[in-house]
Each structure stands twice: as C-alpha cells, then as structure tokens.
Design a protein around this motif. Structure first.
Motif, PDB file in Angstrom:
ATOM      1  N   ILE A   1      39.905 -56.629  16.145  1.00 52.84           N
ATOM      2  CA  ILE A   1      41.216 -55.791  15.786  1.00 52.84           C
ATOM      3  C   ILE A   1      42.030 -55.471  17.093  1.00 52.84           C
ATOM      4  O   ILE A   1      43.186 -55.704  17.066  1.00 52.84           O
ATOM      5  N   ALA A   2      41.222 -55.441  18.330  1.00 56.18           N
ATOM      6  CA  ALA A   2      42.221 -55.298  19.566  1.00 56.18           C
ATOM      7  C   ALA A   2      42.851 -56.552  19.911  1.00 56.18           C
ATOM      8  O   ALA A   2      44.045 -56.695  20.191  1.00 56.18           O
ATOM      9  N   GLU A   3      42.231 -57.598  19.320  1.00 54.19           N
ATOM     10  CA  GLU A   3      42.876 -59.252  19.629  1.00 54.19           C
ATOM     11  C   GLU A   3      44.368 -59.044  18.725  1.00 54.19           C
ATOM     12  O   GLU A   3      45.358 -59.659  19.086  1.00 54.19           O
ATOM     13  N   GLU A   4      44.129 -58.694  17.400  1.00 56.02           N
ATOM     14  CA  GLU A   4      45.185 -58.813  16.399  1.00 56.02           C
ATOM     15  C   GLU A   4      46.214 -57.715  16.800  1.00 56.02           C
ATOM     16  O   GLU A   4      47.664 -58.054  16.524  1.00 56.02           O
ATOM     17  N   THR A   5      45.915 -56.565  17.536  1.00 61.24           N
ATOM     18  CA  THR A   5      47.237 -55.598  17.780  1.00 61.24           C
ATOM     19  C   THR A   5      47.542 -56.018  19.036  1.00 61.24           C
ATOM     20  O   THR A   5      48.632 -55.182  19.588  1.00 61.24           O
ATOM     21  N   GLY A   6      46.885 -56.503  19.862  1.00 60.74           N
ATOM     22  CA  GLY A   6      47.369 -57.016  21.198  1.00 60.74           C
ATOM     23  C   GLY A   6      46.779 -55.966  22.224  1.00 60.74           C
ATOM     24  O   GLY A   6      47.118 -55.713  23.472  1.00 60.74           O
ATOM     25  N   MET A   7      46.225 -55.027  21.861  1.00 62.01           N
ATOM     26  CA  MET A   7      45.286 -53.950  22.839  1.00 62.01           C
ATOM     27  C   MET A   7      44.334 -54.576  23.531  1.00 62.01           C
ATOM     28  O   MET A   7      43.740 -54.266  24.664  1.00 62.01           O
ATOM     29  N   ILE A   8      43.857 -56.037  22.971  1.00 59.18           N
ATOM     30  CA  ILE A   8      42.969 -56.399  24.102  1.00 59.18           C
ATOM     31  C   ILE A   8      43.585 -56.866  25.555  1.00 59.18           C
ATOM     32  O   ILE A   8      42.673 -57.082  26.394  1.00 59.18           O
TER      33      ILE A   8
ATOM     34  N   LYS B   1      50.712 -64.712  15.894  1.00 56.44           N
ATOM     35  CA  LYS B   1      51.599 -64.136  16.886  1.00 56.44           C
ATOM     36  C   LYS B   1      51.349 -64.547  18.376  1.00 56.44           C
ATOM     37  O   LYS B   1      52.239 -64.717  19.033  1.00 56.44           O
ATOM     38  N   GLN B   2      50.126 -64.229  18.584  1.00 60.59           N
ATOM     39  CA  GLN B   2      49.949 -64.693  19.989  1.00 60.59           C
ATOM     40  C   GLN B   2      50.062 -65.828  20.460  1.00 60.59           C
ATOM     41  O   GLN B   2      50.714 -66.239  21.546  1.00 60.59           O
ATOM     42  N   ILE B   3      49.900 -66.945  19.655  1.00 67.39           N
ATOM     43  CA  ILE B   3      49.977 -68.385  19.657  1.00 67.39           C
ATOM     44  C   ILE B   3      51.615 -68.686  20.074  1.00 67.39           C
ATOM     45  O   ILE B   3      51.855 -69.304  20.987  1.00 67.39           O
TER      46      ILE B   3
ATOM     47  N   ASN C   1      32.939 -60.901  29.706  1.00 65.42           N
ATOM     48  CA  ASN C   1      33.672 -61.535  28.567  1.00 65.42           C
ATOM     49  C   ASN C   1      35.183 -61.546  28.601  1.00 65.42           C
ATOM     50  O   ASN C   1      35.517 -60.671  28.646  1.00 65.42           O
ATOM     51  N   ILE C   2      35.593 -62.841  28.263  1.00 64.99           N
ATOM     52  CA  ILE C   2      37.078 -62.796  28.124  1.00 64.99           C
ATOM     53  C   ILE C   2      37.259 -63.463  26.648  1.00 64.99           C
ATOM     54  O   ILE C   2      36.908 -64.505  26.086  1.00 64.99           O
ATOM     55  N   SER C   3      38.476 -62.680  26.052  1.00 63.69           N
ATOM     56  CA  SER C   3      38.597 -62.756  24.525  1.00 63.69           C
ATOM     57  C   SER C   3      39.719 -64.182  24.636  1.00 63.69           C
ATOM     58  O   SER C   3      40.480 -64.215  25.660  1.00 63.69           O
ATOM     59  N   PRO C   4      39.574 -64.913  23.696  1.00 67.36           N
ATOM     60  CA  PRO C   4      40.463 -66.012  23.528  1.00 67.36           C
ATOM     61  C   PRO C   4      42.091 -65.621  23.837  1.00 67.36           C
ATOM     62  O   PRO C   4      42.807 -66.232  24.487  1.00 67.36           O
ATOM     63  N   VAL C   5      42.462 -64.381  23.323  1.00 70.06           N
ATOM     64  CA  VAL C   5      43.735 -64.223  23.253  1.00 70.06           C
ATOM     65  C   VAL C   5      44.077 -63.615  24.787  1.00 70.06           C
ATOM     66  O   VAL C   5      45.207 -63.896  25.230  1.00 70.06           O
ATOM     67  N   GLN C   6      43.182 -62.847  25.339  1.00 67.64           N
ATOM     68  CA  GLN C   6      43.213 -62.556  26.686  1.00 67.64           C
ATOM     69  C   GLN C   6      43.439 -63.636  27.632  1.00 67.64           C
ATOM     70  O   GLN C   6      44.263 -63.542  28.567  1.00 67.64           O
ATOM     71  N   PHE C   7      42.600 -64.602  27.410  1.00 69.20           N
ATOM     72  CA  PHE C   7      42.826 -65.928  28.303  1.00 69.20           C
ATOM     73  C   PHE C   7      43.957 -66.709  28.408  1.00 69.20           C
ATOM     74  O   PHE C   7      44.385 -67.158  28.980  1.00 69.20           O
TER      75      PHE C   7
ATOM     76  N   ASN D   1      41.470 -49.945   9.304  1.00 69.21           N
ATOM     77  CA  ASN D   1      42.594 -49.195   9.225  1.00 69.21           C
ATOM     78  C   ASN D   1      42.312 -48.008  10.389  1.00 69.21           C
ATOM     79  O   ASN D   1      43.019 -47.977  11.218  1.00 69.21           O
ATOM     80  N   TRP D   2      41.123 -47.673  10.012  1.00 67.30           N
ATOM     81  CA  TRP D   2      40.692 -46.329  10.877  1.00 67.30           C
ATOM     82  C   TRP D   2      40.624 -46.881  12.301  1.00 67.30           C
ATOM     83  O   TRP D   2      40.837 -46.199  13.203  1.00 67.30           O
ATOM     84  N   ILE D   3      39.824 -48.012  12.404  1.00 68.65           N
ATOM     85  CA  ILE D   3      39.825 -48.492  14.024  1.00 68.65           C
ATOM     86  C   ILE D   3      41.159 -48.825  14.589  1.00 68.65           C
ATOM     87  O   ILE D   3      41.299 -48.275  15.651  1.00 68.65           O
ATOM     88  N   GLU D   4      41.853 -49.463  13.869  1.00 70.31           N
ATOM     89  CA  GLU D   4      42.977 -49.733  14.361  1.00 70.31           C
ATOM     90  C   GLU D   4      43.844 -48.493  14.784  1.00 70.31           C
ATOM     91  O   GLU D   4      44.477 -48.426  15.948  1.00 70.31           O
ATOM     92  N   SER D   5      43.806 -47.303  14.111  1.00 69.64           N
ATOM     93  CA  SER D   5      44.617 -46.155  14.460  1.00 69.64           C
ATOM     94  C   SER D   5      43.988 -45.595  15.609  1.00 69.64           C
ATOM     95  O   SER D   5      44.491 -44.657  16.329  1.00 69.64           O
TER      96      SER D   5
END
Ligand code: C2E
Ligand code: CA
Ligand code: CA
Length: 509
Positions: free
Chosen positions: A311-318, A126-128, A345-351, A256-260
């Motif tokens: 999980i933050a990367e997948e959900t966009g929370m990153i 999705k991010q790509i 540290n910079i996540s690939p999604v954030q970059f 799932n718990w972390i995501e919530s």
C-alpha cells in the motif's frame, strides 16, 4: 455523452454538397434529354416536358438525400470513434465498456450462459509513468494493449478502463479456452518484456475476475467486484489472479484503513526496525543483520510489513518510509559490531525513484559508517523494470562500495541473462525453496544449482528462512554456508549493552 461534431462535415459543407449534387443531376438530366431527343426536344408537348422535369427533380432529390445520409453515416462513424474508442490504444473506452458489460449482463440473464469480466491492471503504473516519462508510458500502454488484443479471439470484447487498466468480457463457451487457462496465458504474455524504442521495459500485472450473472448484473457493481478481486490478487504478490468472493469486501476495508493510517503513523514515529542475524555456519559467527520494518499501531498492535508495504508503494509513501529505514539502519549500524553489516530491503518503487542513489549516499554520509557495512536487498522485479537504468544504479552503488544482494532469488524471472550485466554481490535463496528442502527433492536440486551459479558468477550466497537443523545440514552439504532464519535468531529490536547493541532475543547458535 457530449455531442461531437465531425469537422470534415460542417453544416455549410453539407448544404453545398446537397445543393451541388441536386443541381448537377438536374442539369445532367436536361442535357441527357436534349442529347436523346435532339431537335425533337422542342416539339415535345407541355405535359411530357413537365413529367420529365418532375422525374429529374425526383432523381436530384434522391441523389441529394443519398449524399446527406452518407454524410450522416460518416459522422456517426466519426462520433463512435471519438466517444467509444480509447484514442491511445483503439480499444473500447471506459463508457463504451460499461455499455458492453450491461449488454452482456442482459444476455446472461436471458440465456443463462455465464460471462466473465476480467480486470487487468499494471502494478504501480503511475510510478512507472513518472520514472520513464509520459510519452514512453504511452508507448508502453499501446504495446500492452496490442499484445492483449492479439492474445484473445477477435469476438472477445476488450477495453481500456483506466490509465493502466484493461477489461475483457470473456464468455464461458464450450468451444473457448477455460477461464483459468486464458488468464494464466494473459499473465504470462503480458509480463514478458516490451521492446520500446528507447529501452526494454517489463511490467507486473494483477488480475481480478467477476462472473455474470453470479456476481451481479449491474455494470458498475461488477467492475467494483472484479477490482476487489484484483486488489486481493495484488496483495498476494507478483502476477497473481483472483476470482471475486464476497469476503473480499472486508479485505478492501482493511486496505483502505491502512492507507488512511499510514501517513499519520509515519509522522508520529510508529515505525521501528527489528534486526535478524545472518550466520556463517563454518565458524558460528554473525556476519550481518537484516533490518525489517515494524509498525506498532497504538490500538491495533503490530501490523506486519506484508500488509502495508504494497500500500505504501501504491500511495508513494514508500519513498519517505524507505528513506527513513535507510537512515535508521545506518545509524543503528554504529551500535553493532564493526565487522557486521546491515542489510536493508529496498522496494522496487524506491529503487526506481529519481534520486535513489543520492538518498543512499546521504544516509551513509550522515551516519558516517563505512560503505562496506551497508548491504541493499533488491528483488529481481526491481531490476527488471528498466534494465538499463537498473544496471546504471547498481554500477554506481558498487563504485560507492555498497554491496547488493538479489532478494527472494528464484521466485522472479527465469531469464538469467541479466545476471551477467548487473553488478551485484550476493544471491539470497528464497525461503520457499528452503521450507520444501526436506520433503521435495527438486528444491534440493534448485538450491544446489543456485549455489553452483553463485560460484560461477563469483558472488556470495545466503539462504533465508532456515527453521530446522536438518535444513541447515542439507544447505551445508549443498555448499551454502551463510544462513538466516528462526533457527538462528528471530527478528528483534536492538538493545544496547556495554555500548554495543544486539537484537534483544536473537538466539545464539
Ligand atoms: P523478506 O525480505 O523476504 O524478509 C524475510 C521475512 O521472513 C521477514 O518477514 C522475516 O521475519 C521472515 N523470516 C525470517 N526467518 C524466518 C523463518 O525462519 N521462517 C519464517 N517462516 N519466516 C522467517 P517480515 O519481517 O514479516 O517481512 C516480510 C517482508 O516485508 C520482507 O520479506 C520484505 O519483503 C518486506 N519488508 C520488511 N521490511 C522492509 C523494509 O524496511 N522495506 C521494504 N521495502 N520491505 C520490507
Ligand atoms: Ca529481504
Ligand atoms: Ca523472502
């Protein structure tokens, strides 16, 4: 499944075809009779003429029926293409794939020969898609589908079951490559760069496998299981694959718990930063501190970043979390000695988010620290996703005076050509090489080679995860003078004294 009409074969069109072919064959027959019998035609008796006309009628009806069924065939073909195949890639669509899984499950029950369901998903598709745009995203999916299809024998069933997700039914036949071999081959092939019309794009994939009939025969349950295995593989890092195991349900519950919880934790300020010093071995001085995020949950205690960053990367929370880390680290730098930098540290999604450079600039300006005091740790994975864009971002950061370290160096791509195109200032040798230094001579050779490479490129070098004196000695001998690891100081929160802050438990060496 909704009925699909073939627009090339409307009702009126079909009636006209049938009527026309019937009438034509009838007239043709009459003309043939006249031609064959000549003047004798008029002299034929009534019953003979009736029999001939009946014969012609039967022929006309047969031709009309033929035309009708050809139409039905064509329509059936058309409906199959419309409903069973995925329009973008031409592979089987999800509903058709579910049907094929059900058929395969029945076969495995009947003849007891196992079939594997392989679930292949593009990480962060999705991010790509958001960053390169939907039409290039479609072009990428088509290229991946084509490569996947051509990597497998023609009789192996392949489908597209989600936006960036594919499924393969792979039989466990003695004549075919083993499942391990085939999955490893797929991971390597699918992760090689794609040459799109506008740029070169790389993707990471994760793979999960469920086996029929061992893991069940219900297609939906099987898909859920192969996907659970996939989530496990993804949590383990880039390009991994896992075979389903019943325990995986628990891991999924935890995720799932972390995501919530993640959003609430961010809103309520449950994140903090710890800092780990980086040492210059030549003079024993601390040259900088790496900021490492911590999440303290009110009831569950400390949750390590490896459990929530992906999980933050997948959900966009990153994006908001990463921005907070940048701002906080820049603010904290004000309390650290002026000759020390902070490494973030910079996540690939954030970059790859649209205004990444703008976010960095804002964090710098609002804190007021000098740009040289900020270092960004970026992995090879981040740089390789869209090389042109990554090169432009790195150039802008360099022009702003910020330094960039390639994090986890040695674990990503083996193609080093990009090192020449990219603006970066440091290689950070991954911990996995350091931990094997004392036992595995090839790790020593890798470290020496990376040190040589950094010299040739004119960039700095640092080793992470140094835990023993012996490792530090070997690193010095190899020419690596800057180090980070438990031997020199564990990550710790900043405490202030005399107006200056230091990590609370950082052992001085
Ligand atoms: P990393 O960037 O490779 O960070 C180094 C990790 O190794 C840290 O784990 C650190 O505590 C640990 N470490 C340091 N010295 C030693 C040592 O001598 N031995 C051993 N065994 N481990 C050592 P941590 O803090 O759990 O972070 C794990 C990963 O999470 C980091 O790996 C990084 O990829 C990610 N991460 C941490 N903070 C952030 C953040 O703010 N943003 C993003 N995007 N990722 C972060
Ligand atoms: Ca790092
Ligand atoms: Ca690392």
């Amino acid at each position: 499944m909704p009925a699909v009409a073939n627009p090339n074969r409307s009702k009126a069109f079909r009636l006209i075809t049938i009527a026309a072919s019937g009438a034509c064959s009838f007239l043709l027959g009459l003309w043939g009779m006249r031609f064959g019998f000549g003047e004798g035609f008029a002299g034929l008796s009534g019953p003979v003429v009736s029999a001939i006309i009946a014969g012609l009628c039967a022929l006309a009806a047969a031709l009309a029926a033929l035309s009708f069924f050809a139409g039905v065939d064509e329509s059936a073909d058309y409906v199959f293409h419309e409903t069973q195949l995925d329009k973008l890639t031409g592979l089987l669509a999800r509903p058709a794939m579910i049907g094929r899984i059900a058929d395969a499950a029945q076969r495995t029950i009947r003849d007891a020969s196992p079939i594997f369901l392989i679930d292949i998903d593009i990480d962060r598709f999705k991010q790509i898609n958001d960053s390169i745009g939907y039409s290039k995203g479609d072009e990428l999916i088509r290229a991946i589908a084509k490569r996947l299809r051509s990597s497998l024998p023609a009789n192996v069933v392949v489908g597209r079951i989600g936006a960036g997700e594919f499924a393969v039914l792979y039989p466990d036949h003695p004549g075919l490559e083993s499942i391990e071999g085939v999955v490893q081959m797929l991971v390597e092939r699918l992760m090689a760069p794609y040459h799109l019309r506008s740029h070169q794009q790389s993707v990471n994939i994760s793979v999960g496998i469920a086996a029929m009939p061992k893991d069940g025969t219900d297609p939906i349950a099987l898909l859920r299981r192969s996907n659970l295995a996939l989530q496990n593989a993804r949590a383990a890092g880039v390009g991994n694959w896992r075979v389903f195991h019943p325990d995986m349900g628990r891991v999924a519950d935890h995720r799932n718990w972390i995501e919530s919880e993640l959003y609430g934790a961010f809103e309520q300020g449950h994140f903090s930063l710890h800092y780990q010093p980086q040492f210059d071995l030549r003079n024993g001085r601390i040259v900088g501190y790496e900021a490492l995020i911590r999440w303290r949950h009110p009831s569950r205690g400390m949750i390590p970043p490896v459990e929530f960053i992906s999980i933050a990367e997948e959900t966009g929370m990153i994006a908001p979390i990463g921005e907070w880390v940048l701002r906080q680290a820049c603010r904290d730098a004000l309390h650290l000695p002026d000759d020390c930098f902070v490494a973030v540290n910079i996540s690939p999604v954030q970059f790859m988010t649209r205004d990444f450079v703008g976010v960095v600039r804002c964090a710098l300006e609002s804190s007021g620290i000098r740009p040289e005091r900020l270092e960004l740790e970026v992995t090879e994975t981040a740089m390789m996703q869209d090389r042109d864009r990554a090169a432009a971002i790195l150039k802008e950061l360099t022009e702003m005076g910020i330094s960039v370290a390639v994090d986890d160096f040695g674990t990503g791509y083996s193609n080093l050509a990009y090192l020449i195109d990219f603006n970066f200032h440091k290689l950070k040798i991954d911990r996995s090489f350091i931990s094997r230094l004392e036992t595995d001579s090839s790790s020593g050779a890798v470290v020496s080679t990376i040190v040589g490479l950094s010299r040739a490129l004119g960039v700095n070098i640092i080793a992470e995860g140094v835990e023993t004196e012996n490792q530090a000695t070997l690193l010095r001998a190899a020419g690596c003078e800057t180090v980070q690891g438990y031997l020199f100081g564990r990550p710790a929160p900043l405490i202030e004294f005399d107006g200056e802050a230091r990590p609370a438990r950082a052992a001085m060496h």
